[in-house]
Enzyme design. Sequence first.
Site, PDB file in Angstrom:
ATOM      1  CG  HIS A  95      -1.584   0.425   0.907  1.00  7.74           C
ATOM      2  ND1 HIS A  95      -1.894   2.362   1.825  1.00  7.74           N
ATOM      3  CD2 HIS A  95      -3.042   0.482   1.011  1.00  7.74           C
ATOM      4  CE1 HIS A  95      -2.962   3.116   1.330  1.00  7.74           C
ATOM      5  NE2 HIS A  95      -3.431   2.414   0.650  1.00  7.74           N
ATOM      6  CD  GLU A 166      -5.632   1.305  -2.929  1.00 10.31           C
ATOM      7  OE1 GLU A 166      -6.385   1.534  -2.903  1.00 10.31           O
ATOM      8  OE2 GLU A 166      -4.530   1.479  -3.035  1.00 10.31           O
TER       9      GLU A 166
END
Length: 248
Positions: A95, A166
Site C-alpha cells: 500500500h 491505486e
Amino acid sequence: MQLPFIIANWKMNKTIQESTNYARGLERYLVETQPKATVIVCPCAIFLPFMSQIQHEHFSLGVQNFFPADKGSFTGECSLTMFDSVDISYAIVGHSERRQLFKESDELLQQKVIYALEKDYTVIFCIGETKEEKEQGLTEEVILKQLEILSTLPKEKKGTILIAYEPLWAIGTGIVPSRESIQSIVQIIQKYAREMLAPCNKNIYTLYGGSVTQDNIDDILNINGIQGVLIGSASLELDTFITIIQSV
Ligand code: PGA
C-alpha cells in the site's frame, strides 16, 4: 465465476466496539441479501482475533500489514504465523502508505509477497504512481517497475494475487481517474500478467482503489477488466459500505 472483490481497508481507524459491531451488522446484511460480491474487511490487527470470533461466513478478514518472518527480533511487528489461530485469508502488501510513510522497499515487499503466498494468503498487492510521476508521463514506467517484483516469485506453489491499481493522487482526495485512464492501466497490468507473470503460476485479478464511493462504484466496476475495488474512507461507515456492496 469469480465474484467482484469488495475490500474494506479501515487503516488505523475504529475502536474494538465499533469493529465488532460493524462485523455483526455486515454479516447480518450479507446473510439476508446474499450479494454477488466477495467481501473482505481489513481492520486494525489487534481487533482481528475478536472479529474472527464473530460469525463471518459471508465475508473474509485480511491483514493490513505483517513482517515476512515467523518470529524474531523485529520490534513492533507481527508475523502471519501469529495469526494462525485467527481465520484470515487476505494480506495487503505494498500500500502506498506503507511504501511512503514506512519506506518499505521493493525488496521487502517482495519478501512479504513470497511469505504471504507461502502461508496460503491471497495477496492484495497495491501499485500506483504519484501526482508528479503522472504529470511527468511516467505512469506506465512506474507501474511496470512496481510489478517487476512479482515476476520472480517461486512457481512451485499456486496462489492468488489481486493487483490493486491505486494512483496516489486518488487516495483520500475524492479525485478518480477517468474511465479511459483506469482502463489503459488495467490493460498494461493484464498484458504484463500474461507475458511476465504466467510462469509464476498464480491467479491474477485486477482491482482499482482510490476514492471509491457509492456514487462511482457502478462506473468503476463497469470498466473492462476491473474485478474489484479496494476502499478506504467509504468503507468506514457500515451503511455506506453496504450501499457499495448493493451496487454490485
Ligand atoms: P480511499 O483509500 O478509498 O480513502 O481513497 C483507498 C486506499 O487507500 O486503499
